[in-house]
Scaffold this active site. Structure first.
Site, PDB file in Angstrom:
ATOM      1  N   ARG A 100       0.115  -9.230  13.561  1.00 32.69           N
ATOM      2  CA  ARG A 100      -0.502  -8.265  12.634  1.00 32.69           C
ATOM      3  C   ARG A 100      -1.354  -8.969  11.591  1.00 32.69           C
ATOM      4  O   ARG A 100      -2.420  -8.475  11.230  1.00 32.69           O
ATOM      5  CB  ARG A 100       0.573  -7.416  11.956  1.00 32.69           C
TER       6      ARG A 100
ATOM      7  N   ARG B 164      11.660  -1.822  11.150  1.00 34.03           N
ATOM      8  CA  ARG B 164      10.597  -1.523  12.111  1.00 34.03           C
ATOM      9  C   ARG B 164      10.478  -2.632  13.151  1.00 34.03           C
ATOM     10  O   ARG B 164      10.581  -3.812  12.832  1.00 34.03           O
ATOM     11  CB  ARG B 164       9.261  -1.344  11.377  1.00 34.03           C
TER      12      ARG B 164
ATOM     13  N   ARG C 289      11.790  -6.059   4.766  1.00 31.87           N
ATOM     14  CA  ARG C 289      11.518  -4.619   4.615  1.00 31.87           C
ATOM     15  C   ARG C 289      12.464  -3.773   5.459  1.00 31.87           C
ATOM     16  O   ARG C 289      12.729  -4.069   6.617  1.00 31.87           O
ATOM     17  CB  ARG C 289      10.069  -4.317   5.031  1.00 31.87           C
TER      18      ARG C 289
ATOM     19  N   LYS D  87       0.829  -1.206   0.000  1.00 31.96           N
ATOM     20  CA  LYS D  87       0.000   0.000   0.000  1.00 31.96           C
ATOM     21  C   LYS D  87       0.873   1.269   0.000  1.00 31.96           C
ATOM     22  O   LYS D  87       0.671   2.163  -0.798  1.00 31.96           O
ATOM     23  CB  LYS D  87      -0.919   0.027   1.240  1.00 31.96           C
TER      24      LYS D  87
ATOM     25  N   ARG E  43      -9.262   0.553   9.268  1.00 35.62           N
ATOM     26  CA  ARG E  43      -8.792  -0.810   9.514  1.00 35.62           C
ATOM     27  C   ARG E  43      -9.785  -1.618  10.335  1.00 35.62           C
ATOM     28  O   ARG E  43      -9.520  -2.775  10.639  1.00 35.62           O
ATOM     29  CB  ARG E  43      -7.477  -0.748  10.294  1.00 35.62           C
TER      30      ARG E  43
HETATM   31  P1  ADP Z   1       2.313  -1.856   3.226  1.00 36.31           P
HETATM   32  O1  ADP Z   1       2.317  -0.349   3.237  1.00 36.31           O
HETATM   33  O2  ADP Z   1       1.064  -2.410   2.579  1.00 36.31           O
HETATM   34  O3  ADP Z   1       2.580  -2.471   4.563  1.00 36.31           O
HETATM   35  P2  ADP Z   1       4.869  -1.612   1.796  1.00 36.31           P
HETATM   36  O4  ADP Z   1       4.587  -0.695   0.649  1.00 36.31           O
HETATM   37  O5  ADP Z   1       5.597  -1.083   2.952  1.00 36.31           O
HETATM   38  O6  ADP Z   1       3.484  -2.333   2.265  1.00 36.31           O
HETATM   39  O7  ADP Z   1       5.630  -2.890   1.210  1.00 36.31           O
HETATM   40  C1  ADP Z   1       6.021  -3.955   2.054  1.00 36.31           C
HETATM   41  C2  ADP Z   1       7.385  -4.489   1.613  1.00 36.31           C
HETATM   42  O8  ADP Z   1       7.270  -5.148   0.347  1.00 36.31           O
HETATM   43  C3  ADP Z   1       8.459  -3.430   1.405  1.00 36.31           C
HETATM   44  O9  ADP Z   1       9.685  -4.019   1.748  1.00 36.31           O
HETATM   45  C4  ADP Z   1       8.389  -3.113  -0.096  1.00 36.31           C
HETATM   46  O10 ADP Z   1       9.632  -2.668  -0.612  1.00 36.31           O
HETATM   47  C5  ADP Z   1       8.019  -4.474  -0.659  1.00 36.31           C
HETATM   48  N1  ADP Z   1       7.109  -4.410  -1.815  1.00 36.31           N
HETATM   49  C6  ADP Z   1       6.092  -3.549  -2.044  1.00 36.31           C
HETATM   50  N2  ADP Z   1       5.430  -3.867  -3.176  1.00 36.31           N
HETATM   51  C7  ADP Z   1       6.038  -4.974  -3.668  1.00 36.31           C
HETATM   52  C8  ADP Z   1       5.821  -5.804  -4.837  1.00 36.31           C
HETATM   53  N3  ADP Z   1       4.828  -5.550  -5.688  1.00 36.31           N
HETATM   54  N4  ADP Z   1       6.635  -6.858  -5.013  1.00 36.31           N
HETATM   55  C9  ADP Z   1       7.634  -7.131  -4.126  1.00 36.31           C
HETATM   56  N5  ADP Z   1       7.901  -6.394  -3.027  1.00 36.31           N
HETATM   57  C10 ADP Z   1       7.111  -5.337  -2.797  1.00 36.31           C
HETATM   58  P1  ADP Z   2       1.507  -1.737   7.614  1.00 36.89           P
HETATM   59  O1  ADP Z   2       0.938  -0.960   6.457  1.00 36.89           O
HETATM   60  O2  ADP Z   2       2.867  -2.206   7.363  1.00 36.89           O
HETATM   61  O3  ADP Z   2       0.585  -2.763   8.137  1.00 36.89           O
HETATM   62  P2  ADP Z   2       1.199   0.717   9.124  1.00 36.89           P
HETATM   63  O4  ADP Z   2       2.421   1.521   9.007  1.00 36.89           O
HETATM   64  O5  ADP Z   2       0.011   1.093   8.315  1.00 36.89           O
HETATM   65  O6  ADP Z   2       1.630  -0.792   8.869  1.00 36.89           O
HETATM   66  O7  ADP Z   2       0.706   0.649  10.635  1.00 36.89           O
HETATM   67  C1  ADP Z   2       1.599   0.352  11.681  1.00 36.89           C
HETATM   68  C2  ADP Z   2       0.828   0.188  12.968  1.00 36.89           C
HETATM   69  O8  ADP Z   2       0.170   1.413  13.301  1.00 36.89           O
HETATM   70  C3  ADP Z   2      -0.299  -0.856  12.950  1.00 36.89           C
HETATM   71  O9  ADP Z   2       0.173  -2.162  13.173  1.00 36.89           O
HETATM   72  C4  ADP Z   2      -1.183  -0.337  14.085  1.00 36.89           C
HETATM   73  O10 ADP Z   2      -0.636  -0.644  15.353  1.00 36.89           O
HETATM   74  C5  ADP Z   2      -1.093   1.170  13.895  1.00 36.89           C
HETATM   75  N1  ADP Z   2      -2.152   1.663  12.994  1.00 36.89           N
HETATM   76  C6  ADP Z   2      -1.984   2.239  11.773  1.00 36.89           C
HETATM   77  N2  ADP Z   2      -3.168   2.566  11.235  1.00 36.89           N
HETATM   78  C7  ADP Z   2      -4.114   2.184  12.134  1.00 36.89           C
HETATM   79  C8  ADP Z   2      -5.535   2.229  12.156  1.00 36.89           C
HETATM   80  N3  ADP Z   2      -6.241   2.759  11.148  1.00 36.89           N
HETATM   81  N4  ADP Z   2      -6.169   1.716  13.258  1.00 36.89           N
HETATM   82  C9  ADP Z   2      -5.483   1.213  14.285  1.00 36.89           C
HETATM   83  N5  ADP Z   2      -4.155   1.123  14.324  1.00 36.89           N
HETATM   84  C10 ADP Z   2      -3.449   1.613  13.260  1.00 36.89           C
END
Ligand code: ADP
Ligand code: ADP
Ligand code: ZN
Length: 212
Positions: A170, A159, A126, A13, A87
């Site tokens: 998660r 992280r 990541r 995302k 979420r």
């Molecule tokens: P999210 O915000 O949904 O948690 P991220 O954008 O942080 O996801 O991506 C999670 C991990 O996967 C990061 O290490 C990123 O570089 C990698 N990543 C994102 N999109 C892709 C993809 N299409 N294919 C492979 N790796 C990806």
């Molecule tokens: P990822 O996209 O990799 O799952 P985020 O960076 O979006 O992680 O979120 C990291 C953490 O922040 C989540 O695991 C949660 O603890 C908190 N968080 C983020 N967005 C929300 C939300 N909308 N509601 C509750 N907790 C949240």
């Protein structure tokens, strides 16, 4: 325009949001990024949120809804891209209500569908820029210079919640609390599914078609 990005942790995302927001001049609102900024600044909200985040639990709905409400009307751009919110069903309903009272609504939600195996691979590899929050991956998306952000040169970090135990939690929390949000938008006829399992560029192309 108001777009909501949905998908499990690691679905890509944040990676796609940065590109799309730049292309379409949308304000990228990532609740995880906002929370990490509060933690880094040592605010009361940050201190309260940190324990939930480190464990991989969700921060309580009232905190999150309060955080997002003031930011829904953001001048200087062509719209909003919500990444990581809502979420829970309660957050989705609160968002609908807040928008309705301003005569607006969610235009589209994009669901990035990725298998659990791939999510685990992505989160395990990541690294993140603590300054601009851009995400990298050891093998799928490495930075040009080892451990340094391409955009701002800051040293990358791992992280706390990308460690195996927190990742397991998660993914479980996502399954129980966030998947009902998919149905919420599906029922409203606003859910578009994108195959998030593909390489970053291919996902980007499909996303461009989906958003139009
Ligand atoms: P999210 O915000 O949904 O948690 P991220 O954008 O942080 O996801 O991506 C999670 C991990 O996967 C990061 O290490 C990123 O570089 C990698 N990543 C994102 N999109 C892709 C993809 N299409 N294919 C492979 N790796 C990806
Ligand atoms: P990822 O996209 O990799 O799952 P985020 O960076 O979006 O992680 O979120 C990291 C953490 O922040 C989540 O695991 C949660 O603890 C908190 N968080 C983020 N967005 C929300 C939300 N909308 N509601 C509750 N907790 C949240
Ligand atoms: Zn950076």
């Amino acid at each position: 325009m108001l777009i909501v990005f949905l998908g499990a942790p690691g679905a890509g995302k944040g990676t796609q949001a940065k590109t799309l927001a730049g292309k379409k001049n949308l304000t990228h609102l990532a609740t995880g990024d906002l929370l990490r900024a509060e933690v880094a600044a040592g605010t009361e909200l940050g201190l309260a949120a940190k324990a939930f985040m480190d464990r991989g639990d969700l921060v309580p709905d009232d905190v999150m809804i309060g955080m997002i409400q003031g930011r829904l009307a953001s001048p200087g751009s062509d719209g909003l891209l919500l990444d990581g919110f809502p979420r829970t069903l309660a957050q989705a309903q609160a968002l609908d209500e807040a928008l309705a009272s301003a005569g607006a609504s969610v235009d589209q939600s994009i669901y990035f569908k990725v298998s659990e195996e791939e999510l685990v691979r992505r989160l395990a590899g990541r690294s993140t820029c603590p300054d601009c929050q851009r995400a990298y991956h050891d093998t799928f998306n490495p930075p040009h210079r080892a451990d340094e952000c391409d955009d701002c040169g800051t040293s990358l970090i791992r992280r706390e919640d990308d460690k195996a135990d927190a990742v397991r939690n998660r993914l479980k929390v996502y399954g129980t609390q966030t998947t009902p949000v998919l149905d919420h938008y599906r029922t409203a006829g606003k859910l578009v599914e994108v195959d998030g399992e593909q390489a970053i560029d291919a996902v980007q192309e499909d996303l461009a078609v989906a958003v139009g």
